[in-house]
Write a protein that holds these residues in place. Structure first.
Motif, PDB file in Angstrom:
ATOM      1  N   GLU A 274     -22.333   6.435 -70.052  1.00  0.00           N
ATOM      2  CA  GLU A 274     -23.259   7.672 -69.648  1.00  0.00           C
ATOM      3  C   GLU A 274     -23.788   8.060 -71.009  1.00  0.00           C
ATOM      4  O   GLU A 274     -23.275   7.738 -71.995  1.00  0.00           O
ATOM      5  N   PRO A 275     -24.966   8.694 -71.001  1.00  0.00           N
ATOM      6  CA  PRO A 275     -25.638   8.892 -72.269  1.00  0.00           C
ATOM      7  C   PRO A 275     -24.614  10.048 -72.838  1.00  0.00           C
ATOM      8  O   PRO A 275     -24.231  11.062 -72.423  1.00  0.00           O
ATOM      9  N   ASP A 276     -24.876  10.134 -74.312  1.00  0.00           N
ATOM     10  CA  ASP A 276     -24.137  10.988 -75.346  1.00  0.00           C
ATOM     11  C   ASP A 276     -24.733  12.172 -75.023  1.00  0.00           C
ATOM     12  O   ASP A 276     -26.048  12.455 -75.800  1.00  0.00           O
ATOM     13  N   ARG A 277     -24.192  13.300 -74.361  1.00  0.00           N
ATOM     14  CA  ARG A 277     -24.886  14.687 -74.234  1.00  0.00           C
ATOM     15  C   ARG A 277     -24.735  15.519 -75.442  1.00  0.00           C
ATOM     16  O   ARG A 277     -25.335  16.530 -75.658  1.00  0.00           O
ATOM     17  N   SER A 278     -23.998  15.198 -76.423  1.00  0.00           N
ATOM     18  CA  SER A 278     -23.738  15.808 -77.721  1.00  0.00           C
ATOM     19  C   SER A 278     -24.777  15.842 -78.559  1.00  0.00           C
ATOM     20  O   SER A 278     -25.032  16.699 -79.526  1.00  0.00           O
TER      21      SER A 278
END
Length: 97
Positions: free
Chosen positions: A85-89
């Motif tokens: 999953e993409p790093d949402r941070s």
């Protein structure tokens, strides 16, 4: 007792497989493969989960050896990377959020 003797003879003929290591495989141009059980153990899931993923077209690429499915380690790693999953941070450049 005769059955055990035949099995022992068969394994003696395959003794070279016990000592094959990654250096030997590499020298032969082969890469390690995992069984479905080994893959399931590595991922910490039930074997049936691997079969279900493959049946749904969402599992790793595998190939048959007789009745068993094997998985190239490189294919498993690629499949796992595709699930990341993409790093949402991290914020997008120029984002005010």
């Amino acid at each position: 007792m005769e059955v055990h003797a035949r099995v022992r003879v068969l394994w003696i003929g395959l003794a070279h497989l016990w000592v094959m290591d990654t250096q030997t495989l590499s020298r032969l141009g082969l890469e390690p493969v995992l069984t479905t059980s080994e893959l399931a153990e590595y991922l910490g899931v039930h074997v049936q989960a691997i079969y279900d993923l493959r049946n749904d077209g969402r599992g790793p690429t595998g190939f048959r050896v007789g009745r068993e499915i094997r998985y190239h380690v490189s294919d498993v790693l690629s499949w796992l990377e595709s699930l990341r999953e993409p790093d949402r941070s991290r914020r997008a450049v120029g984002s005010d959020l």
